[in-house]
Motif scaffolding. Structure first.
Motif, short mmCIF file in Angstrom:
data_model
loop_
_atom_site.label_atom_id
_atom_site.label_comp_id
_atom_site.label_asym_id
_atom_site.label_seq_id
_atom_site.Cartn_x
_atom_site.Cartn_y
_atom_site.Cartn_z
N ASN A 189 29.65 26.55 -16.46
CA ASN A 189 28.90 27.39 -16.16
C ASN A 189 28.22 26.28 -16.15
O ASN A 189 28.09 24.98 -17.29
CB ASN A 189 28.60 28.54 -16.58
N HIS A 190 27.22 25.99 -15.25
CA HIS A 190 26.29 24.70 -15.55
C HIS A 190 26.81 23.70 -14.81
O HIS A 190 26.21 22.44 -15.23
CB HIS A 190 25.75 24.70 -16.13
N LEU A 191 28.59 22.69 -14.88
CA LEU A 191 28.82 21.66 -14.76
C LEU A 191 29.47 21.70 -13.27
O LEU A 191 29.86 22.72 -12.82
CB LEU A 191 29.99 22.18 -14.89
N ASP A 192 28.84 20.50 -12.96
CA ASP A 192 28.95 20.03 -11.48
C ASP A 192 30.76 19.65 -11.58
O ASP A 192 31.10 18.92 -12.17
CB ASP A 192 28.28 18.88 -10.62
N HIS A 215 36.62 31.09 -15.72
CA HIS A 215 36.65 31.48 -14.47
C HIS A 215 37.47 30.93 -13.72
O HIS A 215 37.70 30.90 -12.27
CB HIS A 215 35.76 32.22 -13.56
N ASP A 216 37.81 29.32 -14.12
CA ASP A 216 38.11 28.49 -13.23
C ASP A 216 39.55 28.20 -13.33
O ASP A 216 40.29 27.80 -15.01
CB ASP A 216 37.51 27.37 -13.97
N THR A 465 31.24 32.05 -5.65
CA THR A 465 32.45 32.14 -6.60
C THR A 465 31.01 32.64 -8.34
O THR A 465 32.46 32.97 -8.69
CB THR A 465 32.66 31.68 -6.86
N ASN A 466 30.14 32.28 -7.88
CA ASN A 466 29.27 32.54 -9.14
C ASN A 466 29.14 33.92 -9.80
O ASN A 466 29.09 34.34 -8.85
CB ASN A 466 27.89 32.19 -9.27
N HIS A 467 29.56 34.37 -11.46
CA HIS A 467 29.50 35.73 -11.74
C HIS A 467 30.97 36.70 -11.22
O HIS A 467 30.85 37.23 -12.02
CB HIS A 467 27.89 36.24 -11.22
N LEU A 468 31.75 35.94 -10.39
CA LEU A 468 32.59 36.40 -10.27
C LEU A 468 33.93 36.22 -11.14
O LEU A 468 34.19 35.06 -11.54
CB LEU A 468 33.17 36.95 -9.34
N ASP A 469 33.94 38.22 -11.39
CA ASP A 469 35.45 37.35 -12.02
C ASP A 469 36.58 36.98 -11.37
O ASP A 469 37.13 36.67 -10.22
CB ASP A 469 36.00 38.82 -13.06
N LEU A 470 38.24 36.64 -11.84
CA LEU A 470 39.19 36.37 -11.41
C LEU A 470 40.07 36.90 -10.44
O LEU A 470 39.87 36.25 -9.05
CB LEU A 470 40.67 35.83 -12.68
N LEU A 488 30.94 27.15 6.05
CA LEU A 488 29.84 26.03 5.24
C LEU A 488 30.00 26.45 3.83
O LEU A 488 28.93 27.30 4.18
CB LEU A 488 29.38 25.78 6.26
N PHE A 489 30.48 25.99 2.33
CA PHE A 489 29.98 26.59 1.58
C PHE A 489 30.01 25.59 -0.07
O PHE A 489 30.56 24.61 0.20
CB PHE A 489 31.50 27.48 1.04
N VAL A 490 29.26 26.02 -0.40
CA VAL A 490 29.34 25.95 -1.66
C VAL A 490 29.38 25.66 -2.89
O VAL A 490 29.50 26.90 -3.27
CB VAL A 490 27.85 24.48 -2.75
N SER A 491 30.90 25.43 -3.78
CA SER A 491 31.32 25.96 -5.39
C SER A 491 31.67 25.05 -6.05
O SER A 491 32.03 23.91 -5.87
CB SER A 491 32.37 26.73 -4.25
N HIS A 492 32.11 25.45 -7.10
CA HIS A 492 32.39 24.51 -8.36
C HIS A 492 34.42 24.40 -8.74
O HIS A 492 34.32 24.65 -9.75
CB HIS A 492 31.40 24.13 -9.42
N ASP A 493 33.96 26.25 -7.74
CA ASP A 493 36.05 26.51 -8.16
C ASP A 493 37.00 25.73 -7.58
O ASP A 493 36.47 25.70 -6.43
CB ASP A 493 36.15 27.79 -7.85
N ARG A 494 37.52 24.65 -8.27
CA ARG A 494 38.10 23.87 -7.43
C ARG A 494 39.33 24.07 -6.81
O ARG A 494 39.49 23.93 -6.08
CB ARG A 494 38.72 22.75 -8.39
#
Length: 617
Positions: A189-192, A215-216, A465-470, A488-494
């Motif tokens: 969380n909070h990481l780019d 969740h990553d 995807t923030n706050h969502l479980d797997l 068009l989306f922003v996500s930290h989930d690779r």
């Protein structure tokens, strides 16, 4: 063994969060911990570190063990600067170096009779400093702070930082302290993405055991070798990372179901025999023996199927023109800060674009600008944009969840509204609550259900995807893969990005660059710096004079590229077959070992081919 649970039970208000749990953590293990939102994973972590006491059973911890625990909201508190707070970890090292310097000075001025004792003390200090690597403290601090994105704010005071930044600082502190057992509750969380890659690499070489909730999926796959699962109060352990856990869990359920059905079949046959023969004198004795077998039988409970994941369906009502949105040569600002200069962006029908960049680069600001109605932004004909805000700021906290949905979609019947919300994972008791009473995951599901019902042909999603479980992430991923509109989306989930993106827009150094292709291909292009990220406008190609040798060399390169691509395709096909085989033989240790060994060899060959491929393209 570092720690273990022995028949641990704990609950709230008489409802067990975890029941009869048994598991252990060993030295240098890498364990992932998964389970639905609200299952009680954080409760288990608090039991493990001693912040909670079990209702029944025992928690064992190795005597004198050093445990480092990062909570989800575990903000670091300090009156020092960022650098000063980290330097406190190495106070003993500073004292050792100071003692060595003092001993060296005394050695130069002391009488001869004191020299042997001072020399022995100096030798002892040298050994202790070498063992602790005390002279590298400054390097270690700057490495960790730099990797976690604090290289430009080392002199800033911790108290002036945001909650997310202080949580990251707590993680920095734990990495420098190097406890024997590192427990991390959602460390990503909070990481780019850049910081996430760094942390992943750092933890792979960490000297100690790690238990991590995340969740990553990429993070879990790369880091962990065992997976704990908490589901319906039951704690289960699976060998392997997250991907292997999913295969083994499915196979375990099938095996348990087969065993249950076999027993039910046996019970049915025995009972049928008893019913037909108990009253007959000639067969009563054999019937009674079967009655005894039925009474002695340890009856299995029907295995509970995995919880049904949410279901999303994103549909479009109208087909827009080919160019869905465009904005040319615009500047983007946040207050007085210039984020982008002379930027251009074009979104085409049916494409799925990931917007990537460091934290603070301006990703969310850009999404809001594109939907702001600014005269430089042209929305294509028939285009209908739907926006998902990561903060869910457009939800009224005082409204019931049902009203928050229904108020935006008054044409939908209440029955259908409840059905859509239930498919998204909000049930009767949830939709009657006020929005402010919902968890972060529930609010996210509500906002996604609202967006789903809009039936837009341009989805603009900011960190969905923030706050969502797997399971919910995977359900959303599947729905967006099937979506035929523009995304068009922003996500930290690779893995989310890799599964969806057909093109990448990247904000780097104040510029917006475009890359046509998958996220994996984009990362490869950055590593090799060839080809460079393309401009959003089509690049012009020029042909210069090439010698015969150059043309021959290029021909050989093209041939080799085709060979590699063909081989990689064959390896991918074999990997698919091996994964299917692994699922089929999960209960056979020897077969699993053979299949896993072949998969490892296949991955090694693939990595080597990709490395060569990157040098050729």
């Amino acid at each position: 063994m570092l720690a273990s649970f022995d028949q641990v039970t704990f609950g709230y208000d008489g409802v067990p969060t975890v029941k009869d749990a048994d598991f252990s953590l060993n030295e240098n293990e890498r364990v992932g911990f998964v389970g639905p939102n609200g299952a009680g994973k954080t409760t288990v972590l608090k039991l493990l570190v001693g912040e909670l006491v079990p209702d029944a059973g025992e928690v064992f911890r190795k005597s004198g063990i050093r445990i480092g625990y990062l909570e989800q909201t575990g903000g670091f508190e300090s009156d020092s600067t960022v650098y000063g707070a980290m330097k406190e970890v190495f106070r003993e090292d500073e004292e050792l170096i100071a003692a060595l310097r003092e001993t060296e000075l005394r050695l130069a001025t002391s009488p001869a009779e004191e020299l042997p004792a001072l020399s022995a003390r100096m030798e002892s200090l040298h050994r202790r400093i070498a063992a602790r690597d005390s002279y590298s403290c400054d390097v270690r601090i700057k490495t960790v702070l730099g990797g976690m994105g604090f290289e430009c704010v080392m002199n800033q005071y911790v108290a002036t930082m945001s909650g997310g930044e202080r949580t990251k600082l707590k993680l920095c502190r734990l990495l420098l302290e190097q406890p024997e057992l590192l427990i991390l509750d959602e460390p990503t969380n909070h990481l780019d993405l850049k910081t996430l890659f760094w942390l992943e690499e750092y933890l792979t070489s960490y000297k100690g055991a790690i238990l991590v909730v995340s969740h990553d999926r990429y993070f879990l796959d790369k880091l962990t070798t065992r997976t704990l699962e908490l589901e319906r109060g039951k704690l289960s352990s699976f060998k392997g990372n997250y991907s292997k856990y999913k295969v083994l869990k499915a196979e375990r359920f099938k095996e348990e179901m087969r065993a249950y059905e076999r027993q039910q079949e046996e019970i049915s046959k025995l009972q049928d025999y008893v019913d037909r023969n108990l009253v007959r004198a000639t067969t009563a004795k054999s019937a009674l023996s079967r009655v005894n077998r039925l009474e002695r039988m340890d009856r299995m409970e029907r295995p509970a199927p995995p919880p049904k994941p949410p279901r999303f369906v994103f549909e479009t009502e109208e087909k827009p023109y080919e160019r869905v949105l465009s904005a040319e040569r615009f500047d983007l600002r946040a207050e007085d800060k210039l984020l982008l200069h002379d930027a251009t962006i074009t979104l085409m029908r049916g494409e799925k674009y990931a917007l990537v960049g460091d934290n603070g680069a301006g990703k969310s600001t850009l999404l809001k600008f594109l939907l702001s109605g600014d005269k430089k932004v042209v929305l294509g004909r028939m285009a209908k944009a739907v926006y998902y805000d990561q903060e869910n700021a457009d939800l009224d906290p005082e409204e019931r969840a049902l009203d928050a949905f229904w108020g935006r979609h008054v044409g939908i019947s209440q029955t259908d509204a409840r059905k859509i919300l239930a498919q998204a994972g909000l049930f009767a008791e949830d939709i009657e609550r006020k929005v402010k009473e919902l968890s972060g995951g529930m609010r996210a599901k509500l906002a996604l259900a609202i967006a789903e019902a809009e039936k837009g042909n341009l989805l603009v999603l900011d960190e969905p995807t923030n706050h969502l479980d797997l399971p919910t992430r995977e359900a959303l991923e599947e729905a967006l893969q099937a979506y035929d509109g523009t995304l068009l989306f922003v996500s930290h989930d690779r893995r989310f990005i890799q599964s969806l993106a057909t093109a990448i827009y990247a904000i780097e150094d104040g510029k917006l660059t475009f890359f046509k292709g998958s996220y994996e291909a984009y990362l490869s292009s950055r590593k090799t710096a060839s080809p460079p990220p393309m401009s959003a406008e089509k690049e012009k190609k020029t042909d210069g004079f090439r010698s015969k040798e150059e043309r021959a060399r290029e021909a050989r390169t093209r041939n080799r590229i085709r060979e590699i691509e063909a081989r990689l395709e064959a390896l991918e096909q074999e990997e698919t077959e091996l994964n299917a085989a692994l699922a089929a033989c999960a209960a056979d240790y020897l077969k699993v070992r053979d299949v896993t060994a072949r998969l490892d060899a296949l991955h090694a060959e693939s990595d080597a081919l990709y490395a060569e491929y990157e040098t050729l393209i």
